[in-house]
Design a protein around this motif. Sequence first.
Motif, short mmCIF file in Angstrom:
data_model
loop_
_atom_site.label_atom_id
_atom_site.label_comp_id
_atom_site.label_asym_id
_atom_site.label_seq_id
_atom_site.Cartn_x
_atom_site.Cartn_y
_atom_site.Cartn_z
N LYS A 59 16.27 10.52 -1.20
CA LYS A 59 15.15 9.64 -1.58
C LYS A 59 13.92 9.84 -0.71
O LYS A 59 13.00 9.02 -0.73
CB LYS A 59 15.62 8.19 -1.50
N THR A 60 13.92 10.88 0.06
CA THR A 60 12.78 11.08 0.96
C THR A 60 11.49 11.27 0.17
O THR A 60 11.49 11.75 -0.97
CB THR A 60 13.01 12.31 1.87
N LYS A 61 10.42 10.87 0.80
CA LYS A 61 9.10 11.07 0.18
C LYS A 61 8.48 12.38 0.65
O LYS A 61 7.36 12.71 0.28
CB LYS A 61 8.19 9.90 0.53
N VAL A 120 14.54 2.33 7.86
CA VAL A 120 14.44 3.46 6.94
C VAL A 120 15.56 3.34 5.91
O VAL A 120 15.33 3.42 4.69
CB VAL A 120 14.54 4.81 7.69
N ALA A 131 6.21 5.44 -5.61
CA ALA A 131 7.36 6.32 -5.54
C ALA A 131 7.52 7.06 -6.87
O ALA A 131 7.47 6.45 -7.93
CB ALA A 131 8.62 5.51 -5.28
N GLN A 157 7.78 2.85 3.64
CA GLN A 157 6.57 3.46 4.18
C GLN A 157 5.30 2.76 3.70
O GLN A 157 4.29 3.41 3.40
CB GLN A 157 6.53 4.96 3.88
N GLU A 205 17.03 9.25 5.05
CA GLU A 205 16.43 9.10 3.72
C GLU A 205 17.23 9.83 2.65
O GLU A 205 17.28 9.41 1.49
CB GLU A 205 15.00 9.65 3.72
N THR A 209 2.61 7.07 5.38
CA THR A 209 2.30 8.44 5.74
C THR A 209 0.78 8.62 5.84
O THR A 209 0.04 8.23 4.94
CB THR A 209 2.86 9.42 4.68
N SER A 234 0.84 -1.18 0.00
CA SER A 234 0.00 0.00 0.00
C SER A 234 0.88 1.23 0.00
O SER A 234 2.08 1.16 -0.13
CB SER A 234 -0.90 -0.02 1.22
N GLY A 235 0.28 2.35 0.17
CA GLY A 235 1.05 3.59 0.14
C GLY A 235 1.15 4.09 -1.27
O GLY A 235 0.84 3.39 -2.24
N VAL A 289 14.97 2.65 2.07
CA VAL A 289 15.34 3.66 1.09
C VAL A 289 16.36 3.11 0.09
O VAL A 289 16.29 3.38 -1.10
CB VAL A 289 15.89 4.91 1.81
N THR A 299 3.36 15.93 0.53
CA THR A 299 3.62 15.14 1.72
C THR A 299 4.43 15.98 2.70
O THR A 299 5.47 16.54 2.34
CB THR A 299 4.40 13.87 1.37
N TYR A 327 13.05 0.15 -2.04
CA TYR A 327 12.37 1.44 -2.04
C TYR A 327 10.85 1.35 -2.27
O TYR A 327 10.09 2.07 -1.63
CB TYR A 327 13.01 2.37 -3.07
N GLU A 353 -0.77 14.87 2.64
CA GLU A 353 -0.49 13.71 3.48
C GLU A 353 0.50 14.15 4.54
O GLU A 353 1.51 14.78 4.21
CB GLU A 353 0.14 12.59 2.65
#
Lengths: 351, 499, 333
Positions: free
Chosen positions: A88-90, B356, A30, B368, A85, B451, A26-27, B360, A43, B364, A69
């Motif tokens: 590559k952070t969301k 994490v 990317a 989350q 992260e 999230t 889910s989620g 990542v 986000t 990937y 979000e």
Amino acid sequence: MRTPRVLAAAVTAVTALALAACGSGSGKEATAEPSPAGDGKITIYSGRTEKLIKPLIENFEKASGVKVEVRYDDTAKLAAQLLEEGGKTKADLYFAQDAGGLGAVAKAGLFAALPKDVTSKVPAEYRAANDQWVGVTGRSRVLVYNSDLVQAADLPKTVFDLKDPRWKGKIGIAPTNGSFQSFVTAIRVSQGDDAAKAFLKNLKDNDVQSRSGNALIVEDVNSGKLAAGLVNHYYVYEKAKEKGTTPDGLKAKLHFFRGGDPGALVNVAGVGVLKQAAKDPDVRKFVDYLLSADGQKYFAEQTYEYPLVAGVATAPGLPSLKDLNPPKVDLNDLDSLQQTIAIIKGSGLVP
Amino acid sequence: MAAGALLAGAVAVTPLVYLLIRTAEAGWERVAEELLTTRVALLASRSLLLAAVVTTACLVLGAGTAYLVVRTDLPGRRFFGVLAALPLAVPTYVAGFCWIAAVDAFEGFWAAALLLTLCSYPYVYLPVAAALAGADPAQEEVARSLGHGPWRTLTGVTLRQIRPAVAAGGLLVALYVLSDFGAVSLTRFHTFTVAIFTAVDLGFDKTGALVLSTVLVVLTVALLAGEMATRRRGARYARVGSGARHQAPQRKLGAWRWPLAGALSGVAFLSLGVPALSLAQRMIEGVSRADPLGEVAVAAGNSLRVSALGAALSVLLALPVGLYAVRGSGWLPGLLERVSYAGHGLPGLVIGLSLVAFGVHVVYPLYQTTTMLALAYAVLFLPLAVGSVHAAAAQAPPGLEEVARSLGRTPWSVFRTVTIPLTAPGIATGAALVMLTCMKELAATLMLRPTGMDTLATELWTQTSAGAYAGAAPYAALLVALSAIPTWLLVRGNYRELS
Amino acid sequence: MSSLEVRELRKAFGQVTALDTVTLGVPEGELAAVLGPSGCGKTTLLRCLAGFTTVDSGRILVGGRDVTALPPEKRRIAVVPQEGALFPHLDVAANVAYGLPRADRRGGRAAEVLELVGLAGYGRRMPHELSGGQQQRVAVARALAPRPPLVLLDEPFSALDAGLRAELRRDIRAALRADGATAVLVTHDQGEAMSMADRIAVMRGGRIVQSGPPADVYGTPADAWVAGFVGEAVLLPAEVRAGQALTALGKVPCPAPDTAAATVLIRPEQVELAGEGVAATVEREDFFGHDALLLLRLDDGTALSARVLGGMPRRVPGERVALRVRGEARLLG
């Protein structure tokens, strides 16, 4: 060489297994390159609690049509997560409780500089010199005291008076809190490192009581377990709200230090935009909204913080930002922050 | 089986690999600067001292309760049998919060020790009660017939029979104490874990926190080695030979019946009553708006879903480890079983950060997602499931599987029709235990949840961190109430043994 | 049904040789007993046959089919283990039907084999509701159900009490015969081996030291060790001349070539108490009811034993008796 191969195989297998266990997972998907046109979705990593800012975000969603979000956690843990992260952070935006968290992420080079027309809305002392982040609201350090236990006439003139034996064992602090740390930085900048060390030592010798957060100090002051404590001003309002009353109805009262005393430092809660979201118009919309009259008014009225944009009134009962007399401290000074931490650690007030 | 166990071992060491990489990156100078200080020595000795005291208290309280419930004519022993497991449903941060509100100056070493003991003694009680119910009373009878008194029989025979269960429970408690943050931070007793959190909170110093965490790894390894050393090589505790096992006789408590029942009631009051009353009081005092029922229900649903997923993944990984530990030969099975404990002594914060990084850099698309969260739960709580599977597999003799294969069934068919049905009660116990613990987990959940997804634990945190205690109460109550379901599953097994 | 052929099987665990060139043949429909003391390798042999343990070298053929490299489930060799080997979560009928193909599990085969072992109508019972003897019967029925070419019995009666054991042996032997099964029984109990087996293979130190019909092994043991292991033995130094062994018990017929110094075997049941003969002193009497074993010492110090039928007057230690030997002495190699 064997181990890595086994590990790699194991990792692959875990992944496959987990995928199988979860079906499609889910989620959101990317997206390496967020579309500059904006996908109507942002986000936020928020170190500010959901209780406080959720209504604001709902207002923004309604006004802008952008879906938000939010990932809530402590400011510090989100900073750690962002550093882990990396690129590559969301996250598109980091909304932190204090300047320290923003500084740590900025130092790692993860933020994009904000446009001048955004940052110029906020006074220079409440934003990053290189525009990496901008303050949204201000919070003043105060002494909270129990009006049954302390007479207004006996209130200290400066935080340094707290070494007086009559406060022995009666003062609460939250030494691991980001705002306490900024406050110690303020002492260092205004009076020098030795003064800061001496101040903390005096507190410790005076049997100062440590709490893990400001809310707990206000609670204990209000109930009379502590006579007074060093906190941010709005915690008293939060407590009043929970008790279904106004700050006047509490035993816990606010005392603002004067004359540029380090005890009256004004810190910020603020935001930084992650590099990959630099051009996302939806993110820009949100930052603009935070600094708009509506956004600032929300904080003034709902969280009792100081609006930083000119023209928005502070909550009734609070001295205005202009009337405060805070010490001059550069909230950007990260190397200075490390020195502060070393001093706090050395004080023995924290593990 | 060996491959599965290796895979589970690989999952369990993920955080260690991460710590190793980050520590190496920090450079030896930094490591030395962080670790070679008296502060580190002081923190480590505090953590160890707390672990020692809490573990000892839990062993006495847990094993004592188990003995009273299983082997004596204690009034209302079934009732106490359930009560003694329920504290598992109370997170330390909730209990700590309630105690601080109820008792003035509730802080320091003894406060932390009391809190942790009250919250974690079921880790000893549950396995010991099961072991006592399953132990062969004939050995005790032989000891009595050889002239040993009741006390000598208890210490010389009964305690030896249940030693693996006692040791396993004690190990879980000790590791739990090392990694706990809620109780120690609230009671302001500065342990290693508090220092790790402080490094992040105070200085946004992730690297420092991770370097410090390596000391917890060392302490974990030391505890595991210590537990191994107390285990006699090749010792067997099960009965040897044939003949039907009969029911253990009940010890008559005589004049002690009611005082002991009173003592157990007292423990139950401290572990369950105080938090319940304190929560109730908060609820009455506060006016903060409780979230709409729909939101609470969504959080509850999420809690159940991710915890069930975590439990399922943990059991899936624990099965090969537990079976291999019982069936395999050589040093590898035992090592892999030990390795499965790797993540249990580390705080959720460190596990969270390590996953994490794993998410990542390695997987990937999973980052989350609930899958990643379930994986974190598996890393944290694998030993809970491994222990249960191991105990169950030890009960199912390997000869049965060989016979089944000689009757023409494939290994998979044998696994399905013999191994799984025989170990099912143990698997269910493990799953219930993991699920319960997942529901309470906070630090890793915050970091790895998708999230925007809220669980009961995160909502509880949201509410309390904003000082909205009345708003927090429904979440706390629901968390405890829902946790009671797996707890019931856990004690039901013991129940059956009692009847 | 078919035969078993074991050719030069070898198996070592590290430095320890468990099976040392074991060769064994069992004709179709027969029951062979592998007899030996603890640690002789007989259990390893059984596990190798079943496929639970791999062999280092050698071959195993069942009905001419080489099964050496096959996993247990492909060998079609059923095992009846020592004890406690019923599936505790399945009832008797499901236990018995476990090895049957899915389609046959509801058929009559399970009931048929249950009847064969004398447990007709027990199908719905759970294992823990059965006595030890009944459990072993079910285990045999379970092994027979899929009509395996070969059944292995691993000391299946060792955990049972003596009275039950004899009855069960008879019934199981009958059931195996009725089903025409080829079987290998592994045991350390020579009585069990003698009474059940068509042939016996005596194992020692990982080798089969003698094999043949029970009467041959008993009557003509290959060496002194086998002689002692398969029964009570009186071993006497002797000189064989012209078909007569000259022993401390006098001249005993001995069909063997002349030898100056040899050892001959006499079974205790051949030693009779007579009115006149070689004088001996009673040292002890082991009384069994149907018979008794007398431990005796000749005046020259030679120790020996004699089996006397029950109903004879009891002997007391120190009593003087005269001995005579019936039948022939066997020369041992």
